[in-house]
Design an enzyme around this catalytic site. Structure first.
Site, mmCIF file in Angstrom:
data_model
loop_
_atom_site.group_PDB
_atom_site.id
_atom_site.type_symbol
_atom_site.label_atom_id
_atom_site.label_comp_id
_atom_site.label_asym_id
_atom_site.label_seq_id
_atom_site.Cartn_x
_atom_site.Cartn_y
_atom_site.Cartn_z
ATOM 1 N N THR A 312 36.860 34.405 73.872
ATOM 2 C CA THR A 312 36.640 33.337 72.897
ATOM 3 C C THR A 312 35.606 33.787 71.883
ATOM 4 O O THR A 312 34.908 34.788 72.060
ATOM 5 C CB THR A 312 36.117 32.044 73.541
ATOM 6 O OG1 THR A 312 34.718 32.168 73.818
ATOM 7 C CG2 THR A 312 36.874 31.692 74.801
ATOM 8 N N ASP A 313 35.477 33.020 70.798
ATOM 9 C CA ASP A 313 34.330 33.168 69.916
ATOM 10 C C ASP A 313 33.246 32.193 70.397
ATOM 11 O O ASP A 313 33.427 31.471 71.379
ATOM 12 C CB ASP A 313 34.741 32.917 68.468
ATOM 13 C CG ASP A 313 33.840 33.628 67.464
ATOM 14 O OD1 ASP A 313 32.686 33.947 67.809
ATOM 15 O OD2 ASP A 313 34.280 33.852 66.325
ATOM 16 N N TRP A 314 32.148 32.164 69.676
ATOM 17 C CA TRP A 314 30.924 31.462 70.067
ATOM 18 C C TRP A 314 31.157 29.972 70.355
ATOM 19 O O TRP A 314 31.526 29.213 69.464
ATOM 20 C CB TRP A 314 29.909 31.637 68.953
ATOM 21 C CG TRP A 314 28.516 31.204 69.227
ATOM 22 C CD1 TRP A 314 27.994 29.967 68.999
ATOM 23 C CD2 TRP A 314 27.451 32.000 69.745
ATOM 24 N NE1 TRP A 314 26.660 29.947 69.337
ATOM 25 C CE2 TRP A 314 26.291 31.187 69.796
ATOM 26 C CE3 TRP A 314 27.346 33.332 70.166
ATOM 27 C CZ2 TRP A 314 25.069 31.656 70.258
ATOM 28 C CZ3 TRP A 314 26.124 33.803 70.622
ATOM 29 C CH2 TRP A 314 25.005 32.975 70.668
#
Length: 769
Positions: A312-314
């Protein structure tokens, strides 16, 4: 909330086709490594879930809270043990306090983390540490910084892009870090987008080719090498073209567009065996990508055959609940994302993800087979990186870190990125005997030259770390002598405010100084930014900078405009006032030297625009548009503004020499399904100095079952020619190169004619089915 999500998902199922019978294919394709399988067989559910968790470094340091660390940086070993021993956390990312660290500090911190992971946990599985080293090892003090990716795109130089990535991999490993969240394979097709400069530009083929070179530079043939890292192309899929142009906002992208423009670079990366991929933080057609089984599993893992780690991203699993509201709780958000195909969660601040996921498995909401698949992908990556044998590399084994050898490549890349867009009456290069006024908010700023992801996320700490490098002002003074240079900022940035705030600091002073010089070098653009802080309401260059340019133009002195910016800010009002325009993009620590070399003729510019430079804020078009985007006015009948009104075209860039193209030869006037074409052209340097030229081959279908693009880049090569020298450049085209996605979302070739175009030379070929 569940019902609305199901409605959105049904739309996506219609778009991508329901392939539920293939749901086990993705896991079945993943390599079975005996050592990894032996580990999996021993792991508890909690240990497996822990491997799927990634937290940021601030969470395990001594400090005020999980977002603020003490300085000097010290790990809180109780928090380290809670994360790694109690929860089995498998990955850590980022720096602490948003600040670069020395290689010595990185080695100390990561050694302590790995010591706990290997010696204090039941199975001794090493942590995988990741960082955003996107134009050099951006969180390590003393590392070599290259132009940002958009500038590397402007070089059109495969070898330089690959070499920059090799150096970045070496210096990232010197920092004891084996995983790099790069390259960006998003398409830079919207000039408003705050992350345009992180892309290679607007063209699909160009992005695909340079993306592969970057991946090759990072990973090499064997990522277990202590000089290589696992790369992480991002952001799958369609991240760079939100409807509003603002970061992490919704996109409306039909499948035909996803497959034609956005998918090919990722498909090429998967085919090249890339190890990891990061997911788009936004929404496509109302569905968050992190919750899309159709995109992450059916398309990426099953159709493309991606067998690596999907990250995932942040905080994007949390965003499914907090921001996107497709999950009624954080627990439901975890369920949606993991079942969609996510393997590792960039959490980044708490460990609730682990508790929720363990509960979901025990409740039967997430199948154990999905957990095993995710953990297998994670452990495979760690094993291939050699982390079980060498969990920490040592900076003493990297004598070339920050070396002159590496810096020479950074300077060369910066030089090749500089793009000369205007040069009236050959005003450039300037004589070194000239008296110059240097002005503008970007003229004496290392922060502006580097942009975001430079020593800190937003690049605001650059000046603290880059004191030994030259701003544009410094480089001009060194080039012609300080006595020949006057400096008045005129306009300056307020570095304590948002990036776009500048103030008319001393425009009258700059005007007065112009009376005593021969030329004015005015350096305008943007301060550093990335992601949401880079969102803007107006693509036009700021009013203060426009006012400075207009005031100086009234002096009558010839002006050279240097643009130092991450995206093409609209300069329509002031461009006619300029005798020359130089686009420097975000050229890194050696950008000042590169700009001065070009202005005074010590380097012959050869960069080419990797995007279409807009003339108006409402006319944001790409070179590969449909014919209806360019409809001429019907003079005397209707007065409408539907022409292709741009400032500068994609691929444009001037030189201090001239090139002549001739003798375009196509090996056959017919192309068949299993055939190929050999295409050659002669290129001659007809000027009086050595120069480099980017030879670009375009094609254009005459007719098709869907409206064809007016042209598409299919091949390019960069050559160097001495004065009077001529070379023959040869390309090969196959039917795949001229194929397109049709209305049924299938890649096809259709019978018919197409043009092959190099410079102003054209030949027509027939495709015969």
């Amino acid at each position: 909330m569940k019902k609305s999500l199901l409605i959105g998902m049904s739309v996506m199922l219609f778009i991508f086709g329901c392939t539920s019978e293939k749901k086990d294919d993705a896991a079945a394709m993943v390599e079975r490594i005996p050592e990894v399988e032996a580990l999996l067989a021993q792991m508890t559910l909690e240990e497996k879930v822990g491997q799927m968790a990634q937290i940021t470094l601030d969470v395990i340091t001594k400090g005020e809270n999980e977002m603020v660390s003490d300085e000097p940086l010290v790990l809180d070993m109780d928090l380290v043990r809670r994360a790694i021993v109690d929860y089995g956390v498998g990955s850590i990312l980022n720096t602490a306090n948003n600040r670069a660290r020395t290689v010595e500090k990185w080695h100390t911190v990561i050694s302590q983390i790995q010591d706990v992971a290997i010696n204090e946990t039941r199975l001794g599985i090493p942590v995988i540490y990741g960082i955003d080293a996107i134009h050099g090892t951006t969180y390590t003090a003393g590392a070599t910084f290259f132009p940002q990716q958009i500038g590397q795109g402007a070089t059109f130089n495969r070898e330089l892009v690959r070499k920059a990535a090799e150096i970045t991999a070496y210096e990232t490993r010197a920092s004891s870090i084996p995983w790099n969240f790069s390259p960006v394979l998003d398409m830079g097709r919207d000039p408003r987008f705050a992350r345009l400069w992180e892309t290679f530009g607007e063209d699909v083929y160009h992005t695909k080719v340079l993306g592969l070179e970057m991946i090759k530079g990072y990973e090499g043939d064997d990522i277990s090498s202590p000089y290589r890292v696992a790369s992480c192309p991002k952001h799958f899929l369609g991240y760079g073209t939100p409807l509003s142009g603002k970061d992490r906002t919704p996109a409306l992208i039909p499948e035909i567009e996803l497959r034609e423009r956005h998918l090919p670079p990722f498909e090429a990366a998967v085919n090249a065996g890339v190890q990891t991929i990061m997911v788009n933080s936004g929404l496509i057609n109302g569905v968050p990508v992190h919750a899309s089984y159709e995109l992450l599993t059916e398309l990426l893992k099953e159709e493309l055959g991606f067998t690596g780690l999907l990250l995932t991203d942040w905080a994007d699993i949390e965003n499914l609940h907090n921001r996107d509201r497709v999950a009624a709780s954080q627990k439901e958000a975890v369920k949606l994302a993991i079942n969609a195909g996510i393997d590792m969660s960039m959490i980044p601040y708490n460990l609730d993800f682990c508790d929720y996921l363990v509960e979901l498995v025990r409740e039967g909401e997430v199948p154990m087979s999905r957990i095993d698949d995710a953990v297998r992908r994670i452990l495979n990556t760690k094993f291939k990186l050699g982390l079980f044998d060498t969990p920490v590399t040592h900076y003493e084994d990297y004598p070339l870190f920050g070396s002159e050898e590496f810096e020479s490549v950074a300077l060369k890349t910066a030089q090749e990125s500089i793009t000369l867009l205007k040069n009236e009456n050959n005003i450039l290069p300037l004589s070194k005997n000239s008296r110059i006024l240097v002005t503008g908010p970007n003229s004496n700023s290392m922060r502006a030259l580097n942009g975001g992801w430079s020593y800190s996320w937003q690049g605001e700490k650059v000046d603290e770390f880059a004191q030994d490098y030259s701003t544009i002002l410094d480089a001009i003074r060194d080039k012609i002598g300080a006595g020949n240079v006057l400096f008045r900022e005129g306009v300056r940035y307020d570095n304590d405010a948002a990036y776009w705030v500048d103030e008319a600091f001393d425009i009258p002073g700059a005007v007065r100084a112009a009376a005593n010089v021969d030329y004015i070098v005015i350096v305008l653009g943007e301060n550093s930014y990335t992601e949401k802080p880079g969102d803007l309401h107006d693509l036009t260059l700021s009013q203060n900078q426009i006012d400075l340019a207009k005031a100086l133009a009234r002096t009558g002195k010839p002006m050279i405009l240097v643009l130092n910016q991450g995206r093409p800010r609209v300069i329509r009002e002031i461009e006619p006032l300029m005798s020359a325009v130089v686009n420097a993009y975000l050229p890194g620590n050696f950008g000042g030297l590169a700009v001065a070399d070009v202005i005074f003729g010590d380097y012959n510019p050869n960069g080419k625009l990797p995007f279409t430079y807009p003339m108006y804020v409402n006319t944001l078009v790409t070179y590969d548009h449909k014919p209806s985007e360019n409809q001429a006015r019907m003079e005397g009948v209707y007065d409408y503004e539907s022409d292709f009104a741009i400032q500068y075209p994609f691929g444009f860039g001037l030189s201090y020499t001239t090139f002549e193209y001739s003798n375009l030869i196509v090996s056959n006037n017919e192309l068949r399904p299993n055939g190929s074409l050999e295409i050659s052209v002669n290129v001659k340097n007809t000027g009086d100095r050595q120069g480099k030229e980017v030879v670009k081959l375009f094609t254009a279908l005459h007719y098709a079952s869907i409206t064809p693009d007016v042209q598409r880049l299919r091949r390019f090569d960069k050559i160097s020619l001495e004065p009077g020298e001529e070379k023959t450049v040869t390309f090969t085209l196959t039917p795949q190169d001229i194929s397109f996605i049709n209305a049924r979302n299938e890649r096809v070739n259709e019978a018919g004619d197409f043009d092959v175009m190099i410079s102003d030379l054209v030949e027509t070929v027939s495709f015969i089915k």
